[in-house]
Design a protein around this motif. Structure first.
Motif, short mmCIF file in Angstrom:
data_model
loop_
_atom_site.label_atom_id
_atom_site.label_comp_id
_atom_site.label_asym_id
_atom_site.label_seq_id
_atom_site.Cartn_x
_atom_site.Cartn_y
_atom_site.Cartn_z
N SER A 167 0.82 -1.21 0.00
CA SER A 167 0.00 0.00 0.00
C SER A 167 0.85 1.26 0.00
N ARG A 168 1.94 1.25 0.77
CA ARG A 168 2.81 2.44 0.81
C ARG A 168 3.49 2.66 -0.54
N VAL A 169 3.89 1.57 -1.18
CA VAL A 169 4.52 1.69 -2.50
C VAL A 169 3.53 2.25 -3.51
N LEU A 170 2.31 1.72 -3.50
CA LEU A 170 1.30 2.20 -4.44
C LEU A 170 0.96 3.66 -4.20
N MET A 177 12.48 0.56 -1.48
CA MET A 177 13.60 0.03 -0.70
C MET A 177 13.08 -0.71 0.53
N GLN A 178 12.14 -0.08 1.25
CA GLN A 178 11.56 -0.73 2.42
C GLN A 178 10.82 -2.02 2.01
N TRP A 179 10.06 -1.93 0.94
CA TRP A 179 9.26 -3.08 0.51
C TRP A 179 10.12 -4.25 0.09
N THR A 180 11.21 -3.99 -0.62
CA THR A 180 12.06 -5.10 -1.08
C THR A 180 12.71 -5.82 0.09
N LEU A 194 10.53 -4.38 5.11
CA LEU A 194 10.66 -3.45 6.22
C LEU A 194 9.47 -2.50 6.24
N VAL A 195 8.82 -2.38 7.38
CA VAL A 195 7.67 -1.48 7.51
C VAL A 195 7.85 -0.62 8.76
N LEU A 196 8.07 0.68 8.56
CA LEU A 196 8.16 1.58 9.69
C LEU A 196 6.75 1.89 10.18
N ASN A 197 6.56 1.90 11.50
CA ASN A 197 5.25 2.29 12.02
C ASN A 197 5.09 3.80 11.96
N GLU A 198 3.93 4.29 12.37
CA GLU A 198 3.64 5.72 12.25
C GLU A 198 4.63 6.57 13.04
N ALA A 199 4.95 6.15 14.25
CA ALA A 199 5.88 6.91 15.08
C ALA A 199 7.27 6.93 14.46
N LYS A 255 18.22 -1.07 10.52
CA LYS A 255 18.13 -1.63 9.17
C LYS A 255 17.73 -0.54 8.17
N TYR A 256 16.80 0.33 8.57
CA TYR A 256 16.34 1.39 7.68
C TYR A 256 17.45 2.40 7.39
N VAL A 257 18.12 2.88 8.44
CA VAL A 257 19.16 3.89 8.26
C VAL A 257 20.31 3.32 7.42
N GLU A 258 20.68 2.08 7.68
CA GLU A 258 21.73 1.45 6.89
C GLU A 258 21.32 1.35 5.42
#
Length: 350
Positions: A179-182, A222-225, A228-233, A324-327
């Motif tokens: 959903s975020r990618v779309l 990048m997150q999707w591949t 990785l899913v960051l929450n709202e916070a 993982k995200y920052v890297e």
């Protein structure tokens, strides 16, 4: 040993990991990527690390498949060289630790968007606007095409139809993350080429370039591949880091693409959408001096991004997700710069 090259002039060797990459335990004990020695390309000025996906061959084939889909019906369009390079596909280098099948699909989608941009250049403005809307709707399965005999052979309808199954394929692989990618794809299509007023300052242009360069798409994919899913916070806290990284990517793209854009012919009254002419006009600099200015600006924003990444990790106590995200963002920025310095798209004579 990791080697960092600043514009081919200053070389720094270090045995220590980057400050914001430090962590208590390794996130990936067996990375699906290999390190790239940046010393092989002195034109790459990034201070971020560079890796390439171990399945680069499969990923590059996905890009070739996308090209075939377009060239089958738009044989007269002059397609530019896109994601290929002597050292790996753009997406293999930007998302080196992504899951192979996801990186392949993301590659096919974004390569298609790049090819789509080539097709749009051959269309009149009103037709291009219609296709933008059709492509945007096709990502979510909205049937926006009028099924008449005439449109069955219409290039505009064919362009939009190429994107029709991407949304369903994304959802089949990972419905939660898709959903975020779309959303990022739809937002990009809504704002694509929306700015018509020339910018008179590099500060305003840089903020516009974050979205225009497609950083939202690159970050979300990048997150999707990586699953990785960051929450709202986490997303809210990472906003400054996200924006800073987008500045790096946009300005880096401008620095290397100027190598070919500077010689392109433009219509009278049009302008080249690149940071170099903006800087030239704002500060009354020569082209060479404006390019040096831009290189320094990229270095500044890389440093800011690095510091914001360190702050973000401290705030979340080096959590696995945020680390993982920052890297991954650092690898994406390093990969974008390195690829830009070696790719035929920006270096046709090399």
């Amino acid at each position: 040993m990791t080697q960092f090259t600043w514009g081919g002039v200053l070389t720094i060797h270090t045995e220590k990991p980057l400050p914001f990459m430090k962590r208590n335990v390794p996130l990936l004990r067996r990375k699906p990527s290999v390190r790239v020695d940046k010393a092989i390309q002195t034109k790459s000025l990034t201070t971020f690390p560079v890796r390439v996906h171990k399945e680069d061959g499969q990923i590059n084939q996905a890009a070739l498949n996308a090209r075939k889909n377009f060239t089958d019906f738009a044989s007269k369009t002059d397609f530019r060289s896109h994601s290929s390079s002597p050292y790996g596909n753009f997406f293999s280098i930007c998302w080196p630790n992504g899951k192979t099948e996801r990186v392949k699909l993301a590659t096919e989608i974004i390569e298609s968007l790049w090819l789509y941009d080539d097709v749009m250049e051959d269309m009149e403005h009103s037709g291009a606007v219609q296709v933008h809307a059709r492509v945007r709707d096709s990502f979510t399965g909205v049937e926006a095409l009028v099924k008449t005999q005439q449109e069955k052979v219409d290039k505009k309808a064919k362009v939009a139809s190429l994107f029709k199954d991407f949304g369903s394929r994304l959802n089949q692989m990972d419905k939660r993350g898709a959903s975020r990618v779309l959303d990022s794809l739809k937002e990009y299509m809504d704002t694509y080429d929306s700015q018509k007023t020339p910018f008179n300052t590099i500060q305003k242009y840089t903020e516009y370039r974050i979205a225009n360069v497609g950083y939202g798409i690159m970050d979300s994919f990048m997150q999707w591949t990586m699953g990785l899913v960051l929450n709202e916070a986490e997303t809210d806290e990472a906003h400054k880091f996200y924006r800073s990284a987008g500045r790096v990517m946009g300005l880096t793209n401008d620095l290397y693409s100027w190598n070919v854009e500077r010689t392109e012919e433009v219509d009278e009254g049009d302008r080249k959408w690149n940071a170099v002419p903006v800087i030239m006009q704002q500060y009354e600099l020569s082209e060479d001096d404006a390019t040096v200015f831009l290189r320094g600006l990229i270095g500044h924003h890389e440093q800011v991004t690095r510091e914001l990444g360190k702050e973000l990790l401290r705030r979340f106590n080096y959590s696995p997700t945020m680390t993982k995200y920052v890297e991954a963002v650092g690898l994406m920025l390093g990969g974008n710069c390195f690829w830009s310095a070696v790719c035929p798209r920006y270096n046709p004579a090399s």
